[in-house]
Design an enzyme around this catalytic site. Structure first.
Site, PDB file in Angstrom:
ATOM      1  N   GLY A  85      -7.956  -7.877  -4.685  1.00  0.00           N
ATOM      2  CA  GLY A  85      -7.248  -9.168  -4.801  1.00  0.00           C
ATOM      3  C   GLY A  85      -6.405  -9.384  -6.199  1.00  0.00           C
ATOM      4  O   GLY A  85      -5.253  -9.330  -6.317  1.00  0.00           O
ATOM      5  N   SER A 181      -7.210  -1.133  -4.713  1.00  0.00           N
ATOM      6  CA  SER A 181      -6.375  -2.205  -5.172  1.00  0.00           C
ATOM      7  C   SER A 181      -7.018  -2.704  -6.388  1.00  0.00           C
ATOM      8  O   SER A 181      -7.269  -1.996  -7.280  1.00  0.00           O
ATOM      9  CB  SER A 181      -6.193  -3.280  -3.940  1.00  0.00           C
ATOM     10  OG  SER A 181      -5.294  -4.094  -4.404  1.00  0.00           O
ATOM     11  N   TYR A 182      -7.208  -4.073  -6.414  1.00  0.00           N
ATOM     12  CA  TYR A 182      -7.750  -4.695  -7.821  1.00  0.00           C
ATOM     13  C   TYR A 182      -8.984  -4.177  -7.892  1.00  0.00           C
ATOM     14  O   TYR A 182      -9.620  -4.416  -8.835  1.00  0.00           O
ATOM     15  CB  TYR A 182      -7.652  -6.135  -7.688  1.00  0.00           C
ATOM     16  CG  TYR A 182      -7.816  -6.616  -9.099  1.00  0.00           C
ATOM     17  CD1 TYR A 182      -6.754  -6.633 -10.110  1.00  0.00           C
ATOM     18  CD2 TYR A 182      -9.109  -7.289  -9.413  1.00  0.00           C
ATOM     19  CE1 TYR A 182      -6.947  -7.075 -11.349  1.00  0.00           C
ATOM     20  CE2 TYR A 182      -9.178  -7.928 -10.695  1.00  0.00           C
ATOM     21  CZ  TYR A 182      -7.939  -7.713 -11.780  1.00  0.00           C
ATOM     22  OH  TYR A 182      -8.295  -8.308 -12.869  1.00  0.00           O
ATOM     23  N   ASP A 393       2.691   3.017   0.058  1.00  0.00           N
ATOM     24  CA  ASP A 393       2.434   1.780  -0.662  1.00  0.00           C
ATOM     25  C   ASP A 393       3.381   1.594  -1.804  1.00  0.00           C
ATOM     26  O   ASP A 393       3.566   2.473  -2.669  1.00  0.00           O
ATOM     27  CB  ASP A 393       1.035   1.786  -1.051  1.00  0.00           C
ATOM     28  CG  ASP A 393       0.470   0.498  -1.824  1.00  0.00           C
ATOM     29  OD1 ASP A 393       1.051  -0.450  -1.915  1.00  0.00           O
ATOM     30  OD2 ASP A 393      -0.327   0.564  -2.910  1.00  0.00           O
ATOM     31  N   HIS A 454      -1.038   0.999   1.572  1.00  0.00           N
ATOM     32  CA  HIS A 454      -2.345   0.480   0.456  1.00  0.00           C
ATOM     33  C   HIS A 454      -3.490   0.427   1.055  1.00  0.00           C
ATOM     34  O   HIS A 454      -4.544   0.957   0.378  1.00  0.00           O
ATOM     35  CB  HIS A 454      -1.778  -0.980   0.247  1.00  0.00           C
ATOM     36  CG  HIS A 454      -2.484  -1.486  -0.984  1.00  0.00           C
ATOM     37  ND1 HIS A 454      -2.388  -1.089  -2.177  1.00  0.00           N
ATOM     38  CD2 HIS A 454      -3.529  -2.554  -1.099  1.00  0.00           C
ATOM     39  CE1 HIS A 454      -3.212  -1.881  -3.098  1.00  0.00           C
ATOM     40  NE2 HIS A 454      -3.913  -2.516  -2.302  1.00  0.00           N
TER      41      HIS A 454
END
Length: 483
Positions: A85, A181-182, A393, A454
């Site tokens: 996020g 991701s994060y 991605d 992603h």
């Protein structure tokens, strides 16, 4: 209670007790209170799963969903999965859309059984962190103003220590962390806390951490930003002129100062993605969502130069494979009262609806520009580290990941061939090229997953499971089509 019902209850209780004992597990009342037995729409399965809260302070409680391995859970490793996020839910994404055993695939009441669930090879734990994400909550509103990387890592570490007390039979299992991701920040930061905590841990608080694996991971701001620009240009999303302007005016994102035209160029860059899914550039978008009112300004992972623009925060997140509206289905499912009751969730009756990414966290307080030193530290300590990248991605593209890994100046494996051409090679799954991979002497493996966006386990579930199996077994990916 009628005699017949009472007899049936006793029979089921004794059978459950006997099954736990036969598998070497001591029955635990805290654990059994969290067992999920009537999840709406769930297919019949032989494995057990649990959901509920772990209190990490008087005011904070984090929500988890745990699935035992399909076969011989007492012999399988344990994986903690984290989405990024920052502020997005590992239950709404990882569990319900990507790698969990039960997938939300439509508005239909029934869940879909995932043939490539990661609990085929491991026990699988999903955590919603920090507070304010998903069903995780705090009784102090001020806690929501303090969240950031540091608090998230500390609270997740506290959660694990208490979770192992609730599930003591898993304390001795090999433990791995994975995410995307994060979670490129979350995973190594948590791993570092565990590693440091283990140095002074007692037998009861020691966590048997063996390594971690992160996909399409935010790692290093400067190279992440440069890689985004290079990927967009090489995939014909931005013009030659805009590419040149970004490289020139933003000083190639090397932190040497920005020209006057940098910010307008960044805005133009973001506008180029407004009509496609940045997280999977060849996938369709959810047309039904386009007619709805604009989404609120949610937190979405981005290097500083990009994240200061409103355009960035309004962009769509990764869509769900063949049906890009899956995120909408997931939110509807977890907002159902019967689902929350079955999962022992929302016990405090939150004042806001469940959302895939937090609507109540308004500020992220700390986010270091790089986690590469942590990766190097933990590799030196002997932890297994794999980084993988779905190559369609554009948000954290393969170019960003390669630039970031190259910043660590690691030594490639590859023998004589490496001296001339490097150790980069294809890897195979079911006799087809599944992606490309390079291994490093220091203990890192970098792999791509061909044609995946992603959320790699969503777009390429079979290859993601193969990748995981090799990672857990500490085995190199297949190097030939028929090998």
């Amino acid at each position: 209670m009628p005699v017949l019902e009472k007899s049936l209850f006793l029979f089921l209780f004794i059978s459950s007790f006997a099954m736990d004992t036969a598998r070497g597990f001591e029955p635990n009342s805290q654990r059994e209170a969290d067992r999920v037995t009537a999840l709406p729409g769930q297919p019949e399965v032989e494995f057990r799963h649990y959901a509920g809260y772990v209190r990490i302070s008087d005011d904070k409680a984090l929500f988890y969903w745990f699935f035992e391995a399909k076969r011989k859970p007492d012999e399988k490793p344990l994986i903690l999965w984290l989405n990024g996020g920052p502020g997005c839910s590992s239950v709404a994404y990882g569990a319900a859309q990507e790698l969990g055993p039960f997938l939300v695939r439509s508005n239909a009441p029934n869940l879909t059984l995932n043939p490539y669930s990661w609990n085929k090879v491991a026990n699988l734990l999903f955590l919603e962190a920090p507070v304010g994400v998903g069903f995780s909550y705090t009784n102090r509103s001020s806690d929501l103003e303090e969240v950031g990387d540091r608090i998230t890592a500390q609270d997740s570490h506290s959660f694990l220590l208490d979770w192992f007390n609730k599930f003591p039979n898993f304390k001795s299992h090999e433990f791995f962390i994975a995410g995307e991701s994060y979670a490129g920040h979350y995973v190594p930061q948590l791993a570092e806390l565990i590693h440091e905590g283990n140095k002074k841990a007692s037998k009861d608080s020691y966590i048997n951490l063996r390594g971690f694996m992160i996909g399409n991971a935010v790692l290093n701001d400067a190279t992440d930003q440069l890689g985004m620009v290079e990927y967009a240009w090489s995939h014909a999303i931005i013009s030659d002129e805009l590419h040149a302007s970004l490289r020139r005016e933003c000083n190639s994102f090397e932190g040497a100062g920005e020209g006057k035209a940098c910010l307008p160029a960044v805005k133009a860059f973001l506008r180029a993605f407004q009509d496609i899914d940045m997280y999977s550039i060849y996938s369709p978008v959810c047309l039904s969502s386009l007619s709805k009112s604009p989404r609120s300004n949610k937190l979405v992972a981005a290097p500083h130069l990009f994240s200061q623009h409103e355009t960035w925060h309004g962009m769509r997140r990764a869509t769900a494979g063949y049906d890009p509206c899956t995120e909408d289905y997931v939110k509807r499912y977890f907002n159902r009262e019967d689902v929350q009751l079955a999962l022992h969730a929302n016990v405090t009756h939150l004042s806001y609806p469940y959302s895939s990414c937090s609507e109540i966290i308004r500020r992220w307080n700390d986010s270091p520009p790089t986690v590469l030193p942590i990766l190097k530290k933990l590799m030196k300590a002997g932890l297994r580290v794999w980084v993988y990248s779905g190559d369609t991605d554009a948000r954290v593209p393969v170019t960003s990941t390669r630039y970031s890994v190259n910043e660590m100046r690691l030594r490639q494996k590859g023998g004589e061939r490496k001296k001339r051409w490097g150790g980069w090679r294809a890897w195979y799954y079911r006799e087809e090229v599944a992606g490309w991979v390079v291994e490093y002497e220091e203990g890192l493996t970098l792999a791509t997953v061909r044609g995946a966006g992603h959320q790699v386990p969503l777009f390429a579930p079979d290859r993601a499971l193969a990748l995981l199996s090799h990672f857990l077994g500490d085995q190199p990916l297949a190097s030939s089509r028929f090998g």
